[in-house]
Design a protein around this motif. Structure first.
Motif, PDB file in Angstrom:
ATOM      1  N   PHE A   8      33.418  -0.547  94.381  1.00  0.00           N
ATOM      2  CA  PHE A   8      33.212   0.746  93.727  1.00  0.00           C
ATOM      3  C   PHE A   8      32.110   1.476  94.479  1.00  0.00           C
ATOM      4  O   PHE A   8      31.272   0.850  95.149  1.00  0.00           O
ATOM      5  CB  PHE A   8      32.917   0.598  92.226  1.00  0.00           C
ATOM      6  N   ASP A   9      32.126   2.802  94.380  1.00  0.00           N
ATOM      7  CA  ASP A   9      31.316   3.598  95.303  1.00  0.00           C
ATOM      8  C   ASP A   9      29.825   3.409  95.120  1.00  0.00           C
ATOM      9  O   ASP A   9      29.070   3.530  96.077  1.00  0.00           O
ATOM     10  CB  ASP A   9      31.696   5.080  95.194  1.00  0.00           C
ATOM     11  N   SER A  30      40.822   1.554 100.568  1.00  0.00           N
ATOM     12  CA  SER A  30      39.846   1.384  99.504  1.00  0.00           C
ATOM     13  C   SER A  30      40.562   1.225  98.168  1.00  0.00           C
ATOM     14  O   SER A  30      41.343   2.082  97.778  1.00  0.00           O
ATOM     15  CB  SER A  30      38.959   2.629  99.487  1.00  0.00           C
ATOM     16  N   GLN A  32      39.528   0.917  94.294  1.00  0.00           N
ATOM     17  CA  GLN A  32      38.406   1.034  93.355  1.00  0.00           C
ATOM     18  C   GLN A  32      38.581  -0.013  92.259  1.00  0.00           C
ATOM     19  O   GLN A  32      39.634  -0.080  91.629  1.00  0.00           O
ATOM     20  CB  GLN A  32      38.392   2.425  92.718  1.00  0.00           C
ATOM     21  N   GLU A 218      42.763   5.769 100.372  1.00  0.00           N
ATOM     22  CA  GLU A 218      42.784   5.143  99.040  1.00  0.00           C
ATOM     23  C   GLU A 218      44.091   4.368  98.827  1.00  0.00           C
ATOM     24  O   GLU A 218      45.143   4.737  99.338  1.00  0.00           O
ATOM     25  CB  GLU A 218      42.629   6.207  97.946  1.00  0.00           C
TER      26      GLU A 218
END
Ligand SMILES: N[C@@H](CCC(=O)N[C@@H](CS)C(=O)NCC(=O)O)C(=O)O
Length: 303
Positions: A8-9, A30, A32, A218
Motif C-alpha cells: 500500500f502506498d 502494483s 494494493q 495497476e
C-alpha cells in the motif's frame, strides 16, 4: 517475468522496494493490499505472512524486503544494489535501519500523527510488539531523542560530502537509511523541523527520492492470483544438512518471523541455506506456490 508488488502506498517498507524498481529502472505491477487485517488475497499467496510488502513473480512469492532486494538483484543485476562488493555490508545494515532507526520512528508516528485512522492504530497496537502503547505519551521525548541520534548517524555517514552512503553510487544502504526519513516526512509531528537540523541528510534525501519508482501499472488481486495459478515456481531445491539439524527437503515445516507479526507459514521445505528459506504450499485460490524468506530474522522448525 512480471514483478507484482503487493503493497500500500503509505508503507515505508514498501517504499524501499519501489525505490529498487526506480534504481534499476524496472517496470512492475502494483496490487494494493489492505492497510489492516484481514488480507485474504495476500494471505492466499503467502500462507499467513501478513506484512507489507510482498513480491510475486509468477508462482514464487518473496516475503520481506531483504529477500525481495536479493531476488531483484539476482534477476536484474544491471544497476547493482550492492556496488563494490558491498552485498554483505548492505544486508547487515538492515539490523540498524529496520530496528534501531525505524522502530522509534514508528513509535513517533503512532504517538504523534493525529491523521492516523483509528483502524490502523487498533491493528498496529496488536502488531507492533516493540511499542509500549500504554506508556507512549510519556515515551515520546525519548523516542524523539532516539530517532535524532539515528539521523545524526546518517549525517555522519555523509559528513565528507559524498553523494551516497557508500560513495559515488546509490546502493541498498541508501534505501535502508532513507526509508525512516521518508516515513518522518508527514507522519511524525515536527518531522520537517527534525530533518532541518541535518543539512547533509537534507541534501541527500532528494537524491534518493529522485531514484523514482520505475514504471508502475495497476493490477487487481484476482489477476495476481491467476498469474500464480497459471505459472510454476522456478525455485531450485537446496536444503543444507547442517543449516538446521533434522530438517530435509520435502519435510513439513513452519517458518515464522522472529520479531513482530509472528504468524507461521506452513509448507514443505524447498530451500534452507544460510541465506534463504523457502516452502512449497498449495492454496485453493493461488494454486501451488513457493514462499520465500530471508534466513536472517526467520525461525524454521518441523511442523
Ligand atoms: N521485515 C519486514 C518488515 C515489514 C513491515 O513491518 N511492514 C509494515 C508496513 S511498513 C507492516 O507490515 N505493517 C503491517 C501491515 O502492513 O499489515 C520487511 O523487511 O519487509
Amino acid at each position: 517475468m512480471d514483478c507484482i508488488l503487493h503493497h500500500f502506498d503509505i508503507s515505508p517498507f514498501a517504499e524501499k522496494v519501489r525505490l529498487v524498481f526506480g534504481l534499476k529502472g524496472l517496470a512492475w505491477q502494483s496490487v494494493q493490499i489492505p492497510v489492516v487485517m484481514p488480507k485474504p488475497d495476500l494471505v492466499a499467496l503467502t500462507g499467513g505472512y501478513r506484512k507489507t510488502p510482498v513480491l510475486q513473480i509468477g508462482a514464487d512469492i518473496y516475503c520481506d524486503t531483504q529477500r525481495i532486494a536479493v531476488e531483484l538483484e539476482q534477476r536484474y543485476p544491471a544497476r547493482t544494489l550492492f556496488p563494490q562488493g558491498s552485498k554483505g555490508l548492505c544486508l547487515a545494515l538492515a539490523n540498524w535501519s529496520d530496528a534501531a532507526f525505524f522502530q522509534p520512528g514508528a513509535g513517533l508516528s503512532m504517538g504523534t500523527n493525529a491523521d492516523l485512522p483509528e483502524a490502523i492504530l487498533r491493528d498496529r497496537r496488536e502488531f507492533f510488539n516493540f511499542i509500549d502503547f500504554a506508556a507512549l505519551p510519556d515515551e515520546l521525548p525519548h523516542l524523539y531523542a532516539r530517532f535524532k541520534a539515528q539521523l545524526q548517524l546518517l549525517e555522519t555517514m555523509l559528513a565528507d560530502g559524498r553523494d551516497y552512503l557508500l560513495g559515488g553510487q546509490p546502493s541498498w544502504a541508501d534505501i535502508l537509511g532513507y526509508f525512516p526519513v521518508w516515513m518522518c516526512r508527514g507522519n511524525i509531528r515536527g518531522g520537517d523541523t527534525l530533518l532541518a537540523a541535518f543539512p547533509r541528510v537534507l541534501a541527500w534525501e532528494p537524491r534518493i527520492a529522485g531514484l523514482g519508482h520505475g514504471e508502475r501499472s495497476e493490477l487487481d488481486a484476482e489477476a495476481a492470483l491467476a498469474s500464480a495459478r497459471e505459472q510454476h515456481s522456478i525455485a531450485e531445491v537446496l536444503v543444507l544438512g547442517e543449516a538446521v539439524p533434522g530438517l530435509a527437503a520435502g519435510m513439513p515445516v513452519a517458518v515464522t518471523p522472529e520479531d513482530y507479526g509472528a504468524v507461521p507459514v506452513a509448507g514443505e521445505l524447498v530451500r534452507l541455506t544460510h541465506e534463504d528459506i523457502a516452502v512449497r504450499r498449495t492454496d485453493p485460490r493461488a494454486g501451488e506456490v513457493v514462499v520465500h524468506f530471508p534466513r536472517v530474522g526467520y525461525r524454521v522448525e518441523k511442523a
